[in-house]
Design a protein around this motif. Structure first.
Motif, PDB file in Angstrom:
ATOM      1  N   GLN A  38       0.807  -1.206   0.000  1.00  0.00           N
ATOM      2  CA  GLN A  38       0.000   0.000   0.000  1.00  0.00           C
ATOM      3  C   GLN A  38       0.846   1.265   0.000  1.00  0.00           C
ATOM      4  O   GLN A  38       0.511   2.243  -0.660  1.00  0.00           O
ATOM      5  CB  GLN A  38      -0.945   0.007   1.210  1.00  0.00           C
ATOM      6  N   LEU A  39       1.947   1.255   0.738  1.00  0.00           N
ATOM      7  CA  LEU A  39       2.779   2.457   0.806  1.00  0.00           C
ATOM      8  C   LEU A  39       3.339   2.808  -0.564  1.00  0.00           C
ATOM      9  O   LEU A  39       3.418   3.990  -0.929  1.00  0.00           O
ATOM     10  CB  LEU A  39       3.913   2.257   1.808  1.00  0.00           C
ATOM     11  N   CYS A  40       3.711   1.811  -1.329  1.00  0.00           N
ATOM     12  CA  CYS A  40       4.182   2.053  -2.700  1.00  0.00           C
ATOM     13  C   CYS A  40       3.067   2.685  -3.525  1.00  0.00           C
ATOM     14  O   CYS A  40       3.311   3.628  -4.283  1.00  0.00           O
ATOM     15  CB  CYS A  40       4.647   0.753  -3.335  1.00  0.00           C
ATOM     16  N   GLN A  41       1.855   2.193  -3.373  1.00  0.00           N
ATOM     17  CA  GLN A  41       0.745   2.776  -4.125  1.00  0.00           C
ATOM     18  C   GLN A  41       0.489   4.216  -3.698  1.00  0.00           C
ATOM     19  O   GLN A  41       0.152   5.072  -4.526  1.00  0.00           O
ATOM     20  CB  GLN A  41      -0.528   1.949  -3.927  1.00  0.00           C
ATOM     21  N   ASP A  42       0.649   4.503  -2.420  1.00  0.00           N
ATOM     22  CA  ASP A  42       0.496   5.876  -1.938  1.00  0.00           C
ATOM     23  C   ASP A  42       1.505   6.800  -2.623  1.00  0.00           C
ATOM     24  O   ASP A  42       1.162   7.912  -3.051  1.00  0.00           O
ATOM     25  CB  ASP A  42       0.694   5.936  -0.426  1.00  0.00           C
ATOM     26  N   PHE A  43       2.743   6.337  -2.727  1.00  0.00           N
ATOM     27  CA  PHE A  43       3.778   7.124  -3.397  1.00  0.00           C
ATOM     28  C   PHE A  43       3.409   7.361  -4.858  1.00  0.00           C
ATOM     29  O   PHE A  43       3.574   8.449  -5.400  1.00  0.00           O
ATOM     30  CB  PHE A  43       5.126   6.413  -3.322  1.00  0.00           C
ATOM     31  N   ARG A  44       2.910   6.321  -5.515  1.00  0.00           N
ATOM     32  CA  ARG A  44       2.554   6.443  -6.921  1.00  0.00           C
ATOM     33  C   ARG A  44       1.372   7.387  -7.117  1.00  0.00           C
ATOM     34  O   ARG A  44       1.301   8.101  -8.121  1.00  0.00           O
ATOM     35  CB  ARG A  44       2.223   5.062  -7.492  1.00  0.00           C
ATOM     36  N   ASP A  45       0.454   7.391  -6.179  1.00  0.00           N
ATOM     37  CA  ASP A  45      -0.686   8.300  -6.287  1.00  0.00           C
ATOM     38  C   ASP A  45      -0.214   9.755  -6.250  1.00  0.00           C
ATOM     39  O   ASP A  45      -0.755  10.614  -6.962  1.00  0.00           O
ATOM     40  CB  ASP A  45      -1.676   8.046  -5.153  1.00  0.00           C
ATOM     41  N   ILE A  46       0.784  10.040  -5.432  1.00  0.00           N
ATOM     42  CA  ILE A  46       1.348  11.390  -5.387  1.00  0.00           C
ATOM     43  C   ILE A  46       2.058  11.696  -6.700  1.00  0.00           C
ATOM     44  O   ILE A  46       1.879  12.765  -7.291  1.00  0.00           O
ATOM     45  CB  ILE A  46       2.314  11.538  -4.198  1.00  0.00           C
ATOM     46  N   ARG A  47       2.833  10.747  -7.167  1.00  0.00           N
ATOM     47  CA  ARG A  47       3.528  10.910  -8.443  1.00  0.00           C
ATOM     48  C   ARG A  47       2.558  11.212  -9.575  1.00  0.00           C
ATOM     49  O   ARG A  47       2.826  12.027 -10.457  1.00  0.00           O
ATOM     50  CB  ARG A  47       4.295   9.622  -8.755  1.00  0.00           C
ATOM     51  N   ASN A  48       1.415  10.547  -9.550  1.00  0.00           N
ATOM     52  CA  ASN A  48       0.466  10.668 -10.652  1.00  0.00           C
ATOM     53  C   ASN A  48      -0.276  12.003 -10.670  1.00  0.00           C
ATOM     54  O   ASN A  48      -1.062  12.258 -11.588  1.00  0.00           O
ATOM     55  CB  ASN A  48      -0.539   9.515 -10.601  1.00  0.00           C
ATOM     56  N   LEU A  49      -0.017  12.859  -9.689  1.00  0.00           N
ATOM     57  CA  LEU A  49      -0.566  14.211  -9.725  1.00  0.00           C
ATOM     58  C   LEU A  49       0.160  15.071 -10.763  1.00  0.00           C
ATOM     59  O   LEU A  49      -0.323  16.131 -11.152  1.00  0.00           O
ATOM     60  CB  LEU A  49      -0.463  14.876  -8.352  1.00  0.00           C
ATOM     61  N   ILE A  50       1.317  14.629 -11.212  1.00  0.00           N
ATOM     62  CA  ILE A  50       2.097  15.383 -12.186  1.00  0.00           C
ATOM     63  C   ILE A  50       1.474  15.217 -13.562  1.00  0.00           C
ATOM     64  O   ILE A  50       1.135  14.105 -13.970  1.00  0.00           O
ATOM     65  CB  ILE A  50       3.555  14.893 -12.214  1.00  0.00           C
ATOM     66  N   ASP A  51       1.340  16.312 -14.274  1.00  0.00           N
ATOM     67  CA  ASP A  51       0.814  16.264 -15.634  1.00  0.00           C
ATOM     68  C   ASP A  51       1.683  15.340 -16.488  1.00  0.00           C
ATOM     69  O   ASP A  51       2.914  15.486 -16.506  1.00  0.00           O
ATOM     70  CB  ASP A  51       0.823  17.675 -16.226  1.00  0.00           C
ATOM     71  N   PRO A  52       1.084  14.372 -17.204  1.00  0.00           N
ATOM     72  CA  PRO A  52       1.868  13.410 -17.990  1.00  0.00           C
ATOM     73  C   PRO A  52       2.787  14.054 -19.009  1.00  0.00           C
ATOM     74  O   PRO A  52       3.904  13.570 -19.237  1.00  0.00           O
ATOM     75  CB  PRO A  52       0.793  12.554 -18.677  1.00  0.00           C
TER      76      PRO A  52
END
Length: 233
Positions: A38-52
């Motif tokens: 889950q912690l990895c997914q939390d990190f990725r969710d933050i990362r995914n806030l960046i415009d692609p």
């Protein structure tokens, strides 16, 4: 815990499955193993806030145009990177950081080493059909970064602050594990222990090897702290 630093940051950078035209950025091969945590997914969710578009531009431009960034990215693929990552993870100073999280009820698989953090958040080398296509990306001019730390900082600054605060509030409400992780990471005791890790004798060799290959853990941790300092108090 250092993994968080590096990880967060540079895995903040990969948008899974994002591709623009023929420019493709793929997750690291071992990422799927960590994605169940889950912690990895939390990190990725933050990362995914960046415009692609922004993500693709910085990573691709950095790799194909900046030698220092390319050197860091290429080093991450080597056995030596895995070795120094493990040396750092085995040090008493790093283990003290990990213990802070485990004692608070946080599963530490994702942050057990620098390489785990990178596997969770970092990207693999971009693949191009034609390197010249990078100039065709439709976005405002961006100053080309030179180092891994420059790319990380640009991407941290590209995270919309209002969305970041909203996401962190949501995760704090929905996940007790994330709330415990967040509390420990922002504590003064944890940040003092990070400084001790950076200066400890047993950490000196792996940290210096990383720095010679353009991976500055101290700066990366500062950027991770910056991300979480935008959240709730």
């Amino acid at each position: 815990m250092f993994k968080i630093f590096t990880l967060l940051i540079l895995c903040l950078w990969v948008s899974q499955g994002e591709a623009h035209r023929r420019v493709i950025i793929q997750p690291a091969a071992d990422c799927d193993e960590t994605s169940t945590y889950q912690l990895c997914q939390d990190f990725r969710d933050i990362r995914n806030l960046i415009d692609p578009n922004t993500l693709v531009y910085h990573i691709s431009s950095g790799y194909f145009k900046d030698n220092e960034f390319r050197k860091a990215m290429d080093f991450i693929k080597t056995d030596q990177f895995q070795s120094v990552s493990q040396q750092l993870a085995d040090s008493s100073a790093y283990q003290k950081l990990i213990t802070r999280f485990s004692d608070a009820g946080v599963s530490t698989e994702t942050i057990a080493s620098i390489s785990n953090i990178f596997n969770c958040l970092l990207i693999s080398i971009p693949e191009y059909g034609d390197e010249s296509e990078i100039t065709e990306l439709e976005m405002k001019p961006i100053v080309v970064s030179r180092t891994l730390q420059d790319v990380a900082l640009n991407l941290v600054n590209a995270i919309p602050r209002s969305k970041l605060r909203q996401l962190i509030r949501q995760k704090l409400y929905e996940s007790s594990e994330f709330a415990n992780f967040y509390r420990v990471l922002r504590s003064s005791g944890f940040r003092r222990d990070v400084k001790k890790l950076l200066s400890a004798y047993t950490s000196r060799y792996p940290i210096n090897v990383l720095k010679r290959n353009n991976i500055d853990l101290q700066k990366l941790f500062q950027y991770v702290s910056k991300i979480f300092d935008y959240g709730s108090s």
